[in-house]
Write an enzyme that holds these catalytic residues in place. Structure first.
Site, PDB file in Angstrom:
ATOM      1  N   SER A 229     102.565  65.827  61.196  1.00 53.15           N
ATOM      2  CA  SER A 229     102.722  65.393  59.815  1.00 53.15           C
ATOM      3  C   SER A 229     102.953  63.875  59.813  1.00 53.15           C
ATOM      4  CB  SER A 229     103.884  66.162  59.181  1.00 53.15           C
ATOM      5  OG  SER A 229     103.889  65.976  57.793  1.00 53.15           O
ATOM      6  N   ARG A 298     111.680  69.573  46.210  1.00 56.93           N
ATOM      7  CA  ARG A 298     111.476  70.388  47.403  1.00 56.93           C
ATOM      8  C   ARG A 298     110.632  71.622  47.097  1.00 56.93           C
ATOM      9  NH1 ARG A 298     111.602  69.275  52.772  1.00 56.93           N
ATOM     10  NH2 ARG A 298     112.174  71.083  53.994  1.00 56.93           N
ATOM     11  N   ASP A 459      95.902  74.249  56.065  1.00 60.01           N
ATOM     12  CA  ASP A 459      96.717  73.123  55.584  1.00 60.01           C
ATOM     13  C   ASP A 459      96.054  72.479  54.356  1.00 60.01           C
ATOM     14  OD1 ASP A 459      98.234  70.796  55.273  1.00 60.01           O
ATOM     15  OD2 ASP A 459      98.231  70.297  57.405  1.00 60.01           O
ATOM     16  N   HIS A 493     100.424  73.722  56.329  1.00 60.34           N
ATOM     17  CA  HIS A 493     100.886  72.504  56.976  1.00 60.34           C
ATOM     18  C   HIS A 493     102.005  72.786  57.985  1.00 60.34           C
ATOM     19  CE1 HIS A 493     101.536  68.272  57.482  1.00 60.34           C
ATOM     20  NE2 HIS A 493     102.785  68.359  57.104  1.00 60.34           N
ATOM     21  N   ASP A 494     102.803  73.809  57.708  1.00 59.35           N
ATOM     22  CA  ASP A 494     103.941  74.130  58.585  1.00 59.35           C
ATOM     23  C   ASP A 494     103.536  74.787  59.907  1.00 59.35           C
ATOM     24  OD1 ASP A 494     105.882  72.988  57.065  1.00 59.35           O
ATOM     25  OD2 ASP A 494     106.754  74.851  56.319  1.00 59.35           O
TER      26      ASP A 494
END
Lengths: 515, 515
Positions: A229, A298, A459, A493-494
């Site tokens: 990232s 968040r 992602d 993405h994680d």
């Protein structure tokens, strides 16, 4: 007539409204007090009145919860808890002024860091791990902090980043709030926290600070620079700023220049945060922190970190309480999940750090034209710290870039310079004629070390086409040792935090490549 | 030492802070007043102080702008402008109580609508267009409202929805704020606006209200039901509730059941809106509307309406002012674009309408188990309005569903019922053993008319796999005339508004199919 039981039970403990049921000839009416306990409103026109309505008023436990947390934080005084979130790190204190890419100056710089494994006698087995936006230096548990780190399973003896072989270093980036100098740090100029008097920072600035630490440790050359990232951005920036000090490069789920869709996603997070009245233009350290803005921010981020298919499998259409009438507050499990993610984060990280680092990601661009501008700015701003540095430093030292002078002297024309190079690889998915692509190729020319680029197909924040862009540009620019992997799976993405086997395996393979 | 010119110019007209530059031996210090003009803060601990800092404070024109709009709205009094956004529509006033799926009651219902073309003598050439979340009935300009409509180029003589042939009707959905009964309407029970005393509505409720209008117009059978996004949900709901009254079905960029990723995207929009103190639990009609929450909510929505590739081409990394130091307020063109989208929308639409309709989208589910629950709720709630209806109505009339009784009587077991049907098409991309898929197949059994399902490959809000899910479930459920198109292009979810040729052509082809 009678009302169904589920309506008779409709009495919110949160709203504290009173309503009773009155049957009339043409309507079902409910007596209640509207808007009685809404805590903070600027609406001077609104009055509280007891009235009747055709239907019961909705309850808003999610809104009440935010309001009571505000009251609680106000009562208990300031001191946001992120100061205490991470412990057990070391701090390198750089005592001199540090010039930033956009002209700002940090009179002194603290860099929080943690290490695992041992630096060998030749000092050539160090791996620098770069973090994503909100991570601390705590990548892995150790004696001084036994909590699991964010890459707990990746690092360790015999693991993917093998501490039997390597000396692994992780820092908290400058701009952060976990021990390194950031907006919540004290400005030595006046003894107050920087807040939004903190200057704009870049990913390159973060890397320059990290290399001050390496200098201090006597590490001339890294075995590898590794990041995911924003950490992948830093990793590339390190390879570009210090090409002779990075032996191997790994960049995972990152990009070589931020693209508008990712900027848009971060933009909304910043806007939501800055709209919280408690953010107060960044000056909240003595008051209630902008916990609502942080929570919302968040939640938006979480959407960009995961993927639809994962949530389909994990949550589907399940509701928190299957038999309840739908509510405007969180209702489906996916909503309570997002709510929980926001909740968990909102007091764990400094709002201003989020703003500055998120912006640093937006402005990240390795294109030659962009980095040339930064170099020119640094050259122009050099006099600002020149006469206040204790020791004489060379321009390159201040610029923090080995190749800065050289690149200025030999800089090639932005495009057209490769037309005669018949042997270079050609672009497969990018456009040969796109000047932006050519600009990026020119910008990554000095990254010649073995490089691993890794991306996850699910992602949406850093889509695989952006990974492909890095790999292709590096190859066309002349890097003959670029490995490019695309991972399947559904973790978005994680993936870099979750898919240990695929991500870890690729890292290990690249770190332990035979020369 | 001297400071570069760009720093000397750093003086924000918005912040109204004063700072001067003081050179010191070890630092560059700026004198300024921090947090002086921040309008609304709950931070009792924060004091205003004149101080010096190492760097100039950032300015926040985007925050100041929101604050001054709040002041302006407060000064000018209430009356949000969306009341005047749409004009020139007709209103059908249904004077009787209207029972909603989740047990709420509207004592009477207004339905705003507009029409184009002429109803023929046989009354069989009507097309009902269903809108997306925030659209009004104004799909196309006409004498009473000459402003272009949201499908302006699609509708008209000789166009894709050919008004030489068809009588086109478009309504504002119930729950909306453009003339139909919604949260901003007056509750007859007490003469006050419903606000969040408005009951939860479903997509099925919207459709039932539309069919009251059709009844009133003497239209027994629609030539077609057409809709995109939430309109596509309504279109399918119409075909399912009134299978004998819909001759052709078109659903574009919708889904047959909302999936968690889309729910997550809408969830953040609602949360951001509800966190605006001016939202005041829905009771803002006499005060300042939650324009900040609405703006932020629209910015998030806009990200889900378009696509990365489009923005890459349109904005790339262009900045609003190329030579300015990066700012935390909107800076890149993509940011000013999003800001503008939010700006334009924030006073044009009712916040409570957004909440209720967005929730109706979340809870939309055509699976048999889900629609069975709704039918059971309606049956149970029937007594609530039974004795207050002026005329005796049959259960089916109140339930608003031709097939309601029949389906209850003959409802097939949820799974396993098809095992002996050797000739039915098989699923190609969906799992045969997924009970949720089987549930959906059972739920769409009565949709047997010619159906067009259209999706855009760049849509992240209603991805093509969800379109494919509809098409496959319909086919497996026995619909032999399902057409499924996937569109390429880069306009994301908004393809249905933009790609006239591809979307319009598919619509025209389906509307003018030979029987």
């Amino acid at each position: 007539m009678t009302l169904p039981r589920h309506l008779l039970r409709f009495r919110s403990p949160f709203l504290k409204t009173r309503w009773s049921i009155a049957s009339r000839s043409m309507r079902v009416a409910y007596q209640h007090t509207s808007a009685t306990c809404v805590p903070a409103t600027n609406n001077k026109h609104i009055s509280t009145s007891t009235t009747t309505s055709s239907n019961p008023p909705m309850s808003f436990p999610c809104v009440d919860k935010l309001a009571s947390r505000t009251v609680e934080l106000d009562d208990n005084g300031p001191e946001p808890s992120y100061d205490r979130v991470v412990t057990g790190y070391e701090t390198f204190k750089y005592p001199k002024p540090f010039l930033l890419d956009h002209g700002g100056i940090l009179p002194k710089v603290d860099i929080a860091y943690e290490t695992w494994g041992k630096l060998n006698a030749k000092r050539d087995n160090a791996i620098l791990i770069h973090t994503g936006l909100s991570a601390s230096s705590h990548a892995k548990s150790h004696a001084k902090n036994t909590k699991p780190g964010w890459w707990e399973e990746f690092i360790g003896p015999g693991r993917y980043l093998d501490t039997n072989k390597f000396f692994v270093i992780c820092t908290n980036v400058i701009g952060g709030c976990y021990g390194s100098t950031g907006p919540s740090s004290i400005d030595p100029a006046d003894g107050e926290r920087y807040a939004t008097r903190f200057p704009i920072i870049t990913v390159f600035d973060m890397v320059r600070a990290q290399f001050l630490l390496l200098d201090n440790m006597g590490i001339e050359k890294l075995h590898a620079s590794v990041g995911s990232s924003m950490g992948g951005m830093q990793s590339m920036a390190a390879a570009s700023l210090f090409p002779d000090r990075v032996k191997r490069l790994i960049s995972i789920s990152a990009c070589a220049r931020s693209h508008p869709y990712s900027i848009a996603l971060r933009h909304t997070q910043r806007q939501v945060l800055m709209a919280d009245p408690n953010w107060n233009k960044g000056f909240y350290y003595d008051g209630v922190p902008p916990h609502v803005g942080m929570k919302l921010s968040r939640e938006i981020a979480t959407i960009s970190y995961r993927s639809g298919p994962e949530w389909e499998l994990r949550f589907g259409r399940k509701r928190a309480q299957e038999n309840q009438t739908p509510a405007l507050c969180p209702d489906f499990l996916i909503e309570t999940y997002l709510d929980h993610q926001g909740e968990r984060f909102c007091l764990q990280y400094d709002a201003n750090s989020l703003l500055y680092i998120s912006k640093a990601m937006d402005i990240f661009d390795m294109s030659k034209s962009a980095t040339d501008i930064l170099k020119e700015q640094r050259r122009r701003n050099l006099p600002k710290i020149e006469n206040i540095l204790n020791e004489k430093q060379t321009f390159a030292e201040v610029v923090g870039d080995q190749s800065a002078l050289e690149m200025h002297a030999t800089s090639a024309p932005t495009s057209g310079s490769h037309n005669n190079d018949k042997k270079r690889p050609t672009l497969t998915t990018l456009s040969e004629t796109d000047p932006a692509v050519q600009d990026l190729i020119d910008g990554v020319k000095n990254i010649k070390m073995p490089t691993l680029i890794l991306g996850a197909q699910s992602d949406i924040l850093f889509p695989v086409w952006q990974q492909k862009e890095i790999a292709e540009c590096l190859r066309v620019a002349g890097n003959k040792r670029v490995t490019y992997y695309e991972l399947d799976g559904m973790f978005g993405h994680d993936t870099f935090l979750i898919d240990r086997v695929s991500v870890g395996g690729a890292i290990k393979g690249h770190l332990e490549l035979l020369d």
